[in-house]
Design a protein around this motif. Structure first.
Motif, PDB file in Angstrom:
ATOM      1  N   SER A 103       0.837  -1.206   0.000  1.00 39.62           N
ATOM      2  CA  SER A 103       0.000   0.000   0.000  1.00 39.62           C
ATOM      3  C   SER A 103       0.867   1.250   0.000  1.00 39.62           C
ATOM      4  O   SER A 103       0.546   2.237  -0.660  1.00 39.62           O
ATOM      5  CB  SER A 103      -0.924   0.010   1.214  1.00 39.62           C
ATOM      6  OG  SER A 103      -1.738  -1.135   1.198  1.00 39.62           O
ATOM      7  N   GLU A 126      -9.271  -1.889   2.106  1.00 37.74           N
ATOM      8  CA  GLU A 126      -8.778  -2.380   3.395  1.00 37.74           C
ATOM      9  C   GLU A 126      -8.786  -1.301   4.451  1.00 37.74           C
ATOM     10  O   GLU A 126      -8.943  -1.585   5.625  1.00 37.74           O
ATOM     11  CB  GLU A 126      -7.349  -2.877   3.237  1.00 37.74           C
ATOM     12  CG  GLU A 126      -7.195  -3.818   2.072  1.00 37.74           C
ATOM     13  CD  GLU A 126      -6.124  -4.851   2.304  1.00 37.74           C
ATOM     14  OE1 GLU A 126      -5.096  -4.484   2.868  1.00 37.74           O
ATOM     15  OE2 GLU A 126      -6.345  -6.001   1.904  1.00 37.74           O
ATOM     16  N   ASP A 172      -6.735  -1.736  -4.063  1.00 36.69           N
ATOM     17  CA  ASP A 172      -5.974  -2.246  -2.921  1.00 36.69           C
ATOM     18  C   ASP A 172      -6.940  -2.783  -1.873  1.00 36.69           C
ATOM     19  O   ASP A 172      -7.526  -2.031  -1.120  1.00 36.69           O
ATOM     20  CB  ASP A 172      -5.127  -1.100  -2.352  1.00 36.69           C
ATOM     21  CG  ASP A 172      -4.190  -1.537  -1.235  1.00 36.69           C
ATOM     22  OD1 ASP A 172      -4.148  -2.741  -0.941  1.00 36.69           O
ATOM     23  OD2 ASP A 172      -3.505  -0.668  -0.678  1.00 36.69           O
TER      24      ASP A 172
HETATM   25 MG    MG Z   1      -2.070  -2.730   2.362  1.00 37.87          MG
END
Ligand code: MG
Ligand code: TYD
Length: 455
Positions: A103, A126, A172
């Motif tokens: 990330s 997330e 993501d």
């Molecule tokens: Mg991540």
């Protein structure tokens, strides 16, 4: 004719023609679901021959194709791994262990791409938007014109992308996306497969580049059985050891560039910093030459990388001596030990053997064989190699040494870092690099005699 239903396992992706309570392939219970659109039976049963398709246009191979236009992120380490920048309408998968820094890398990349003029949307499934903004603050990226969404519903995401028409979307992660047309839970093989398929085909259709983040599961595959890898153009893995700050971005598949290229980063308090001279970094912790320590002159893609190999050999209290490897292939270590014993007569029976690649680097090159053998012998004989020496070369089962490719690049890098001697296999193209003595040997016995004065 009615289409025969097909079923697949949510855990391992195995496809079967009948439902059962337990998956035959992986043994999971209650994981078999009916596939919505997929069929294993193919078009044969749909009556090919009666209903004709249209003829597709054929071309020959000589048609000139211009190379795809590229956008550079400004992060050279990333651009090189992508094959020279991001290709429009391409699909890229970035895989890696949870917590390794995917990330962070992609937020930094998103900021750079956005600054260089690409309309960029970052979808986080997330973390909440506030969390991503906090990370952006920490990374000093709050000025970058990246648009942010915290969403996991695939239908809503696709609609947003259709309206906004970005040139780059970062998802993501792919494991958090879910499609309401599929009954199984997010992260299951069926969901990941559907989400990746929808996103990549949307990207191709709309001319948008998409980067999918995927967590590697315990057995090293993304979402179980590599369900995403074949759908994308480029697969990059972000690797590193938790305790080390180095991170390697490695291309394992690339339809637009070489697939063995690496980019090197360092995780700092303010995000990922590029490492332009990895050899210096990997060797920075090396002390005075000591038994068991050998510098391997490696090449990753187009890039020379010098790394230190450390071996420890000690009498074993166990009936089955230990063989422990970090950063290299355990099977390959067993092979080198066997060759040393069978061809040179140096046994390791009754000895524990530990091999470590310093700095958290993973080596896959066969050219590391000779450096590993040298480290093992140096540890066993308790004799350090001459100072300022690098080693490289492949070992065959017969004990012969095979020349490694790109000898010149290796030697030049060694010379640049102050090494004065290289031990390498004989043969191959003659190369001459200033201020480096190249000591070439044709088999392992000669190597052992030469370097350790025994045979
Ligand atoms: Mg991540
Ligand atoms: P992250 O990018 O969240 O990993 P992934 O997306 O692969 O799960 O990074 C997680 C780790 O990186 C976390 O342990 C904290 C560390 N980190 C830093 O050391 N410096 C930083 O500037 C940032 C943003 C993270």
């Amino acid at each position: 004719m009615a289409k025969k239903p097909s079923f697949s396992c949510n855990d391992c992706g195995n496809i079967t023609s009948k439902w059962s309570g337990r998956c035959e392939a992986c043994g999971a219970w209650n994981s078999i679901v009916e596939d919505a659109g997929l069929s294993t039976s193919g078009p044969a049963k749909a009556g090919l021959g009666t209903v004709r398709g249209r003829a597709v246009q054929l071309t020959n191979l000589s048609t000139e194709e211009a190379p795809p236009p590229r956008t550079n992120s400004g992060l050279d380490e990333l651009d090189r791994v992508l094959g020279g920048g991001l290709v429009p309408a391409s699909a890229t998968l970035v895989g890696g262990d949870p917590g390794i820094g995917k990330s962070t890398l992609l937020l930094q990349a998103a900021a750079e791409f956005a600054k260089s003029g690409l309309k960029t949307i970052y979808v986080s499934g997330e973390e909440a938007s506030a969390q991503v903004r906090m990370r952006a603050q920490r990374l000093g990226l709050t000025d970058a014109p990246v648009q942010l969404a915290a969403e996991t519903n695939l239908r809503d995401i696709l609609t947003t992308l259709e309206i906004e028409k970005p040139q780059l979307a970062i998802i993501d992660s792919i494991q958090t996306m879910w499609s309401d047309s599929i009954g199984s839970a997010p992260g299951s093989v069926a969901q990941v497969r559907a989400a990746a398929h929808e996103l990549t085909s949307f990207a191709k259709r709309q001319g948008m580049a998409v980067i999918l983040v995927g967590h590697v599961t315990k057995d090293g595959q993304i979402a179980g059985p590599r369900v995403v890898e074949h759908m994308v153009d480029t697969v990059l893995y972000f690797e590193g050891e938790r305790g080390h700050q180095f991170r390697i971005l490695r291309a394992v598949k690339n339809r637009f560039g070489p697939s063995d290229e690496i980019g090197v980063f360092e995780m700092t308090g303010a995000g990922l910093a590029q490492v332009t001279n990895p050899s210096a970094l990997f060797l920075s912790e090396r002390g005075t030459p000591s038994p068991g320590s050998v510098v391997f002159a490696g090449v990753e893609g187009t890039r020379p990388v010098l790394v230190e190999l450390q071996a420890l050999v000690a009498p074993s209290p166990h009936s089955q001596p230990r063989r422990t490897v970090v950063g290299w292939d355990g099977g390959r270590l067993a092979m080198i030990l066997a060759v040393l014993e069978a061809r040179v007569g140096i046994p390791f029976t009754g000895l524990d053997v530990y091999l470590n690649v310093a700095g958290g680097m993973k080596i896959t090159e066969p050219a590391a064989d000779l450096a590993v053998a040298a480290a093992l012998l140096s540890a066993r004989e308790d004799a350090a190699l001459p100072a300022e020496t690098v080693v490289f070369g492949e070992i065959s089962l017969s004990g012969a040494l095979r020349p490694a490719p790109q000898t010149e690049i290796r030697l030049k890098e060694a010379q640049k870092l102050g090494f004065t001697c290289a031990l390498a296999p004989a043969g191959g193209k003659g190369v001459n690099v200033r201020r480096i003595t190249l000591n070439q040997m044709s088999d392992l016995t000669a190597f052992v005699g030469d370097v350790f004065g025994a045979g």
